[in-house]
Design an enzyme around this catalytic site. Structure first.
Site, mmCIF file in Angstrom:
data_model
loop_
_atom_site.group_PDB
_atom_site.id
_atom_site.type_symbol
_atom_site.label_atom_id
_atom_site.label_comp_id
_atom_site.label_asym_id
_atom_site.label_seq_id
_atom_site.Cartn_x
_atom_site.Cartn_y
_atom_site.Cartn_z
ATOM 1 N N HIS A 12 43.964 72.309 50.094
ATOM 2 C CA HIS A 12 44.618 72.191 51.419
ATOM 3 C C HIS A 12 44.952 70.722 51.723
ATOM 4 O O HIS A 12 45.337 70.289 52.700
ATOM 5 C CB HIS A 12 43.820 72.761 52.515
ATOM 6 C CG HIS A 12 43.990 74.290 52.446
ATOM 7 N ND1 HIS A 12 43.155 75.120 53.521
ATOM 8 C CD2 HIS A 12 44.489 75.288 51.655
ATOM 9 C CE1 HIS A 12 43.447 76.346 53.225
ATOM 10 N NE2 HIS A 12 44.203 76.312 52.256
ATOM 11 N N HIS A 72 47.447 81.275 43.136
ATOM 12 C CA HIS A 72 47.615 83.021 43.409
ATOM 13 C C HIS A 72 47.689 83.679 42.045
ATOM 14 O O HIS A 72 47.294 84.908 42.044
ATOM 15 C CB HIS A 72 48.809 83.239 44.334
ATOM 16 C CG HIS A 72 48.534 82.710 45.745
ATOM 17 N ND1 HIS A 72 48.884 83.506 46.595
ATOM 18 C CD2 HIS A 72 47.819 81.882 46.330
ATOM 19 C CE1 HIS A 72 48.563 83.095 48.121
ATOM 20 N NE2 HIS A 72 47.690 81.972 47.558
#
Length: 749
Positions: free
Chosen positions: A270, A108
């Site tokens: 993920h 992020h």
């Protein structure tokens, strides 16, 4: 990496006791209004004043590269590895490992990068500041950064927050069994928030940034205000994997990723960790910037249960993708294709997906209770990789070829966390991979002897006697160097890519004229290089800049001033094979006020686009002003248009632009024939004297720019104008020379 966008954060309220600050709300209402508030159409010059050097506590002499190079990087890595598995009571680690949290933090930090203006990314460590520190998508990353504080405190100035935020995620992957391809330091810290256009919305989690065709407005990359990429539940919360794939392709493309890199990043990212949605978002307090002062920079205080651990609420989604959340595996792709997925809701109310097969309900370990098991989950955006035909083909290939997947993810991850750093010459540390990648915009090394002062003087003479005009030489040098972007350090004169596709064909560069100039300069280059017996050479990249310098020296001499424009050789010439054409297309100037060029497809005004261009070049208000004035009298407009050429002696470097612009002998009117053009008439005779654009006239209309223009229009400012123009010119010409420090010129009149 994706977080939900339901009204999870809508209940945030200010957490400051009114008994402590009884007049707080009233004080907010009485806050002084800015000039921009009173006059919204006023040209905003603030981008040219940030960051403010006085905000930096390290001082002007601080050299971060020297500090980082003295750092024991291996010791930092070992400390990070120890931190990963040392769970803290105030924020317990999922599965006893903070690795997945740090990966999300790094992603992020870097994932805000966008290709159209080079803004965003990990450089500067802006995740520490508003608005990023309080974006809904960054919920609970305040805890991740606070976990890192003891390490930052230990190593101090030797490693920036910007580097540490990225290194932590890289080390996390390594510690959980994934082999990365390396890490480069060199990201310097910012010390204040800067204003960036993150979108037009006035509320978090809104999406009002699409054009009439449904595409994101440029330069934006994220689809929703406050998210890094896309809504993980699907566009506007609609769980449609194919529609989600369209949004993913658009937003990942705008962060410089192709389809293969996109699949690798999602499937690889993920493979680790889980999402958090133990309950509704109504239990969450305000984000850090709105939280009470006693929270000391923490936000999203959770009143559900213990407020942490098993009761954590972050995105509202809940669950892990794989059976090995803290160990690298290919289980994400296995689960994606081996199960049929059915829609369900998390405890927090978010739409997600679980296997149709009930036998999968106990595959995944609980993050805190070893006696509990769960089904794996997928998000709507995960299923996009299964149902989009292009993504699916790539994902299946990765599933069948695990080593290929590992390599693709390693490369995509490295690109993600380094894309905003610019060329490899800025990379620091012992972990920098040796491989040169095309997205790094490589240039060849200097493997020859550079020209000396006598050679430079000789070459300038040949250039000035070649038949090329001052205008042509200045325009070519400017077109080459002014592609530089101080946001992601791309572009610039090094590489001489102005002679390659796509730059050679950009309308702003007057392709036919450019081809003529380059042909002449290449002839001078070849003749010089072929005549050398000692391995000495001049690159075309250097010769282009030298040509502009020589033209400016001649133009100043014609004005009565002897000045040497500083020149530092050392640029080399890239090849077409070193140049990703599609990647460079985003550097094309759709407006360049310095050349009075404006493409009407822009959604900002010409003066606003001038400020944007100057901001990307890291220019100050005076530097922008003096460069425009100089470029006009040097007759350097695109297409040889005469707008703003306020002089009867074009090609001579003087302050005529400012003198004539500010003269009250001229009355300005909008042209009745051409939109966006203004005509200046002699007040006494009514005779048409000049034509101009709004970029020209803004220096007389805007009060702050007029003040600077007046400084250059005074009778005693002629030498200062030339001095300042040359210094600003050299700053642009050397903006991409990270190996040198620009020198200032000395003038003799």
């Amino acid at each position: 990496m994706f977080k939900r966008t339901i009204p999870l954060f809508a209940a945030f309220t200010l957490a400051i006791s009114p008994s402590v600050f009884p007049n707080y709300a009233h004080a907010q209402e009485d806050k002084p209004k800015t000039n921009q508030y009173w006059w919204p159409k006023m040209l905003d010059l603030s981008p040219l004043r940030q960051p403010n050097a006085t905000s930096n506590p390290m001082g002007e002499k601080f050299n971060y590269a020297e500090e980082f190079n003295s750092l024991d990087l291996n010791a930092v890595i070992e400390d990070l590895k120890k931190l990963m598995t040392t769970s803290q009571d105030w924020w317990p680690a999922d599965y006893g490992n903070y690795g997945p949290l740090f990966i999300r933090m790094s992603w992020h930090a870097a994932g805000t990068y966008r290709i159209y203006d080079g803004r965003g990314g990990a450089n500067g460590g802006f995740q520490r500041f508003a608005p990023q520190n309080s974006w809904p998508d960054n919920a609970n990353l305040d805890k991740a950064r606070r976990l890192l504080w003891p390490i930052k405190q230990k190593y101090g100035r030797k490693i920036s927050w910007a580097d540490l935020l990225v290194l932590a995620g890289n080390v996390a992957m390594e510690s959980m069994g994934f082999k990365t391809i390396g890490f480069a330091g060199g990201r310097e810290d910012a010390w204040e928030a800067i204003n960036i256009n993150w979108g037009p919305e006035g509320k978090w989690l809104e999406s009002k940034r699409q054009d009439k065709d449904g595409k994101l407005e440029k330069p934006l990359a994220a689809t929703v205000m406050g998210l890094i990429y896309v809504n993980p539940e699907g566009p506007n919360g609609v769980p449609d994997p194919l529609a989600a794939a369209e949004k993913i392709r658009e937003t990942f493309g705008r962060m410089a990723m192709n389809d293969e890199e996109t699949v690798a990043l999602i499937a690889g990212g993920h493979a680790f960790g889980k999402t958090h949605g133990a309950a509704s978002g109504k239990y969450l307090g305000p984000a850090p910037e709105a939280a009470g002062i006693e929270e000391q920079g923490f936000g999203w205080k959770n009143s559900y249960g213990s407020g942490k651990g098993k009761d954590t609420i972050t995105s509202g989604l809940e669950g892990a993708w794989t059976v090995t959340p803290t160990h690298w595996s290919h289980n994400y792709l296995q689960n994606l294709f081996n199960f049929n997925w059915v829609k369900t809701k998390s405890p927090g109310g978010a739409i997600q997906w679980v296997p149709e097969n009930s036998n999968a309900s106990s595959m995944v370990p609980d993050a805190f209770d070893p006696s509990k098991r769960h089904a794996p989950v997928m998000l709507t955006t995960d299923l996009a990789l299964k149902f989009d035909p292009v993504y699916s083909k790539i994902a299946k290939r990765f599933l069948d070829n695990p080593k290929e997947f590992d390599d693709a993810f390693a490369r995509a991850w490295f690109k993600l966390i380094h894309r905003d750093m610019g060329p490899r010459s800025r990379y620091l540390g012992s972990l920098v991979p040796k491989e040169v990648m095309i997205w790094q915009d490589p240039v060849p090394p200097v493997d020859y002897k550079l020209v000396d002062a006598n050679d430079i003087a000789n070459l300038k003479g040949k250039i000035l006697n070649s038949g090329l005009t001052t205008s042509e030489l200045v325009k070519t040098a400017w077109a080459s160097a002014s592609t530089f972007r101080g946001t992601d350090m791309r572009g610039g004169a090094n590489g001489a890519r102005i002679r390659l596709a796509p730059q050679k064909d950009w309308p702003a560069n007057d392709p036919q004229e450019l081809a003529k100039v380059l042909k002449t300069l290449e002839s001078i280059q070849n003749n010089f290089n072929n005549a050398q017996a000692d391995g000495k050479k001049i690159s075309l990249a250097d010769l282009i800049v030298l040509g502009g310098n020589a033209a400016i020296e001649q133009a100043a001499k014609q004005a009565g001033y002897d000045i040497i424009v500083p020149f530092m050789p050392g640029r080399t010439d890239a090849t077409q094979g070193m140049t990703d054409v599609k990647s460079f297309e985003v550097l094309e100037p759709k407006a360049d006020g310095f050349r009075n060029y404006f493409d009407k497809s822009n959604n900002m005004s010409p003066p606003e686009m001038l400020v944007e261009k100057a901001s990307l070049l890291k220019l100050s208000v005076p530097e922008m002003t003096v460069l425009v004035g100089g470029m006009r009298v040097l007759n350097a407009n695109t297409g040889q248009n005469q707008y703003g050429v306020f002089t009867d002696k074009p090609g001579i470097l003087n302050n005529d632009f400012f003198v004539n612009l500010l003269s009250m002998s001229t009355e300005w009117k909008k042209s009745s024939e051409t939109e966006g053009i203004y005509e200046g008439y002699d007040r006494k005779t009514g005779k048409l004297k000049w034509k101009a654009t709004s970029v020209d006239l803004i220096f007389g209309a805007n009060s702050e720019l007029r003040a600077v223009a007046e400084a250059y229009a005074t009778d005693d400012a002629k030498d200062k104008f030339i001095q300042d123009f040359v210094n600003a010119w050299v700053k642009v010409m050397t903006a991409d020379r990270f190996d040198i420090k620009a020198a200032n010129a000395n003038i003799n009149s």
